[in-house]
Scaffold this motif. Structure first.
Motif, mmCIF file in Angstrom:
data_model
loop_
_atom_site.group_PDB
_atom_site.id
_atom_site.type_symbol
_atom_site.label_atom_id
_atom_site.label_comp_id
_atom_site.label_asym_id
_atom_site.label_seq_id
_atom_site.Cartn_x
_atom_site.Cartn_y
_atom_site.Cartn_z
ATOM 1 N N ASP A 34 0.835 -1.190 0.000
ATOM 2 C CA ASP A 34 0.000 0.000 0.000
ATOM 3 C C ASP A 34 0.879 1.253 0.000
ATOM 4 O OD1 ASP A 34 -1.911 1.914 0.309
ATOM 5 O OD2 ASP A 34 -2.793 1.077 2.130
ATOM 6 N N LEU A 35 0.606 2.172 -0.958
ATOM 7 C CA LEU A 35 1.331 3.443 -1.022
ATOM 8 C C LEU A 35 0.393 4.623 -0.851
ATOM 9 C CD1 LEU A 35 3.835 2.873 -4.000
ATOM 10 C CD2 LEU A 35 4.202 2.491 -1.560
ATOM 11 N N SER A 36 -0.727 4.397 -0.205
ATOM 12 C CA SER A 36 -1.690 5.483 -0.005
ATOM 13 C C SER A 36 -1.099 6.548 0.929
ATOM 14 C CB SER A 36 -2.988 4.932 0.570
ATOM 15 O OG SER A 36 -2.769 4.323 1.832
ATOM 16 N N GLY A 37 -1.805 7.675 1.040
ATOM 17 C CA GLY A 37 -1.292 8.804 1.803
ATOM 18 C C GLY A 37 -1.050 8.501 3.268
ATOM 19 N N SER A 38 -1.818 7.585 3.863
ATOM 20 C CA SER A 38 -1.654 7.281 5.289
ATOM 21 C C SER A 38 -0.345 6.575 5.606
ATOM 22 C CB SER A 38 -2.827 6.422 5.775
ATOM 23 O OG SER A 38 -2.918 5.228 5.007
ATOM 24 N N MET A 39 0.376 6.069 4.585
ATOM 25 C CA MET A 39 1.631 5.344 4.824
ATOM 26 C C MET A 39 2.776 6.287 5.206
ATOM 27 S SD MET A 39 1.302 2.027 4.528
ATOM 28 C CE MET A 39 2.915 1.385 4.124
ATOM 29 N N ASP A 40 2.548 7.606 5.179
ATOM 30 C CA ASP A 40 3.616 8.520 5.563
ATOM 31 C C ASP A 40 3.557 8.913 7.036
ATOM 32 O OD1 ASP A 40 1.388 10.101 5.608
ATOM 33 O OD2 ASP A 40 2.198 11.699 4.311
ATOM 34 N N LEU A 53 6.235 -7.614 -7.509
ATOM 35 C CA LEU A 53 5.809 -6.525 -6.625
ATOM 36 C C LEU A 53 4.763 -5.672 -7.326
ATOM 37 C CD1 LEU A 53 6.098 -4.759 -4.069
ATOM 38 C CD2 LEU A 53 7.971 -3.552 -5.249
ATOM 39 N N VAL A 54 3.622 -5.470 -6.649
ATOM 40 C CA VAL A 54 2.562 -4.578 -7.108
ATOM 41 C C VAL A 54 2.347 -3.531 -6.028
ATOM 42 C CG1 VAL A 54 0.096 -4.355 -7.604
ATOM 43 C CG2 VAL A 54 1.406 -6.217 -8.615
ATOM 44 N N VAL A 55 2.369 -2.254 -6.398
ATOM 45 C CA VAL A 55 2.074 -1.162 -5.465
ATOM 46 C C VAL A 55 0.705 -0.611 -5.847
ATOM 47 C CG1 VAL A 55 4.496 -0.628 -5.065
ATOM 48 C CG2 VAL A 55 3.292 0.507 -6.936
ATOM 49 N N PHE A 56 -0.001 -0.116 -4.853
ATOM 50 C CA PHE A 56 -1.347 0.376 -5.142
ATOM 51 C C PHE A 56 -1.675 1.583 -4.270
ATOM 52 C CE2 PHE A 56 -1.732 -2.803 -1.836
ATOM 53 C CZ PHE A 56 -2.661 -2.289 -0.948
ATOM 54 N N GLY A 57 -2.508 2.423 -4.853
ATOM 55 C CA GLY A 57 -3.095 3.571 -4.179
ATOM 56 C C GLY A 57 -4.489 3.720 -4.747
ATOM 57 N N ASP A 58 -4.708 4.770 -5.547
ATOM 58 C CA ASP A 58 -5.970 4.872 -6.272
ATOM 59 C C ASP A 58 -6.122 3.729 -7.280
ATOM 60 O OD1 ASP A 58 -6.479 7.143 -4.869
ATOM 61 O OD2 ASP A 58 -6.087 8.534 -6.515
ATOM 62 N N VAL A 76 5.461 7.132 -1.095
ATOM 63 C CA VAL A 76 4.076 7.358 -0.693
ATOM 64 C C VAL A 76 3.391 8.278 -1.699
ATOM 65 C CG1 VAL A 76 2.574 8.342 1.083
ATOM 66 C CG2 VAL A 76 4.604 7.025 1.742
ATOM 67 N N GLY A 77 2.194 7.898 -2.124
ATOM 68 C CA GLY A 77 1.405 8.719 -3.022
ATOM 69 C C GLY A 77 1.712 8.552 -4.487
ATOM 70 N N GLY A 125 -1.330 7.275 -5.985
ATOM 71 C CA GLY A 125 -2.555 7.946 -5.595
ATOM 72 C C GLY A 125 -2.737 7.938 -4.092
ATOM 73 N N PRO A 126 -3.565 8.835 -3.531
ATOM 74 C CA PRO A 126 -3.682 8.965 -2.076
ATOM 75 C C PRO A 126 -4.606 7.948 -1.419
ATOM 76 C CG PRO A 126 -5.030 10.616 -3.146
ATOM 77 C CD PRO A 126 -4.310 9.897 -4.241
ATOM 78 N N ARG A 127 -5.485 7.329 -2.187
ATOM 79 C CA ARG A 127 -6.449 6.424 -1.569
ATOM 80 C C ARG A 127 -6.036 4.966 -1.731
ATOM 81 N NH1 ARG A 127 -12.285 8.646 -3.449
ATOM 82 N NH2 ARG A 127 -11.227 8.907 -5.470
ATOM 83 N N THR A 128 -6.929 4.026 -1.353
ATOM 84 C CA THR A 128 -6.585 2.602 -1.286
ATOM 85 C C THR A 128 -7.509 1.796 -2.195
ATOM 86 O OG1 THR A 128 -5.877 2.870 1.005
ATOM 87 C CG2 THR A 128 -6.272 0.625 0.237
#
Length: 339
Positions: A96-102, A138-143, A167-168, A171-174
């Motif tokens: 997960d690379l959404s905004g909350s990961m920071d 490896l797969v990263v995801f956000g929006d 992070v981001g 995208g900022p969401r999950t």
């Protein structure tokens, strides 16, 4: 080690001798009887050309035939074994690379406060390096989900691409459900007997077109196991709230395990346990390279043929005068020679 690809052809080695044993032709050639036959035979025996022919009468043909049969048997040199490791599992990591990961509520290996993604990079990176014998992707995801590293046995490359994520960047969401769907699609071309997904997230799915539970059902139908790892603060609310029930159900639907980590120590223990659960099984195949050597007996055959022909031709170019004059003895009628 020297071997022959067609060793049964050695049975043709005595073939010329067997042909020689066949009965000779019954046709008799005409001959002229002369009273000086013994002297003529003695004179021919002193001819150097005939001596060379007699010397190589049997040796040269035998060597040529042996070389020809050896080439037909196809000699090969077998090299040292070359071993290759065949992966027995394709392992896909979802991060997960959404905004909350920071959020800086985790510690690094030195005990300093760092954001969640930095701690994940350290722990997951060490986990990746240990997976020798597996193909790791490896797969990263956000929006939306993105393929960061395709399936590969180059574990150092997978770790480097993990370290380059930020992070981001997706995208900022999950969108965990869509990330699982992308993982299922990536496994379509996989021939590995074991297929595993380890999904890590710190928030609720708020962006997927396919819910994570529904994506998990499809994965179960294709024999893909999913382990889910939740990190962060379970007391968060709104979009950052952890949906622990959905993550647990995703794991159960695919015969996987659900884990939760509130700090670095727990996260490190989770990936250590996953390393034990997903046991690495390494299958090796051995190959011994073969080098054809049939050109060596062929080269020897040509050299013997040319060498014998050259020697006989050289003697033929040196004429030998056996007798300078012939006369008949009037008393006996015998042929006399004068040197």
């Amino acid at each position: 080690m020297l071997i022959f690809a067609h060793p049964w052809l050695w049975f043709f080695l005595p073939l010329p001798y067997l042909v020689r044993l066949l009965p000779a032709s019954s046709n008799k050639a005409q001959a002229v009887w002369v009273p000086f036959g013994a002297r003529l035979q003695q004179a021919m025996a002193s001819n150097p050309t005939q001596q060379v022919k007699s010397q190589f009468k049997w040796l040269t043909p035998i060597l040529i035939w042996v070389c020809a049969v050896a080439a037909l048997c196809r000699p090969q040199w077998i090299g040292d074994p070359v071993e290759k490791i065949i992966p027995t599992r394709d392992l896909l990591l979802l991060v997960d690379l959404s905004g909350s990961m920071d959020q800086e509520d985790f510690n690094n290996a030195s005990g300093e406060k760092v954001d969640r993604l930095s701690a994940v990079k350290e722990i997951v990176g060490d986990f990746v390096i240990k997976r020798k014998g597996d193909r790791v992707g490896l797969v990263v995801f956000g929006d939306s989900p993105f393929l960061q590293a395709p399936f590969s046995t180059d574990l150092a490359l997978s770790r480097r691409l993990l370290d380059e994520s930020a992070v981001g960047m997706a995208g900022p969401r999950t969108a965990l459900g869509d990330a699982i769907g992308l993982g299922i699609h990536l496994f379509d071309e996989s021939n590995a007997p074991a297929k595993t997904i380890i999904a890590l997230t710190d928030g609720n799915d708020t962006k997927s077109q396919v819910p994570p539970i529904e994506a998990a059902r499809i994965a179960a139908q294709r024999d893909i196991r999913i382990h889910t790892v939740a990190i962060g603060d379970p007391g968060t609310v709104e979009e950052d709230k952890l949906d622990l029930d959905s993550l647990e159900q995703v794991a159960q639907n695919t015969n996987g395990q659900f884990y939760f980590a509130a700090n670095r120590e727990e996260l490190e223990g989770i990936y250590h346990e996953l390393d034990q659960v997903e046991t690495r099984k390494i299958r090796t195949v051995s190959h011994r390279p073969k080098l054809d050597l049939f050109h060596l007996p062929l080269s020897l055959l040509i050299c013997i043929s040319l060498g014998s022909k050259w020697r006989i031709t050289r003697f033929r170019r040196e004429p030998v005068q056996i007798h300078r004059s012939l006369r008949v003895d009037p008393r006996t009628g015998q042929l006399l020679t004068t040197p």
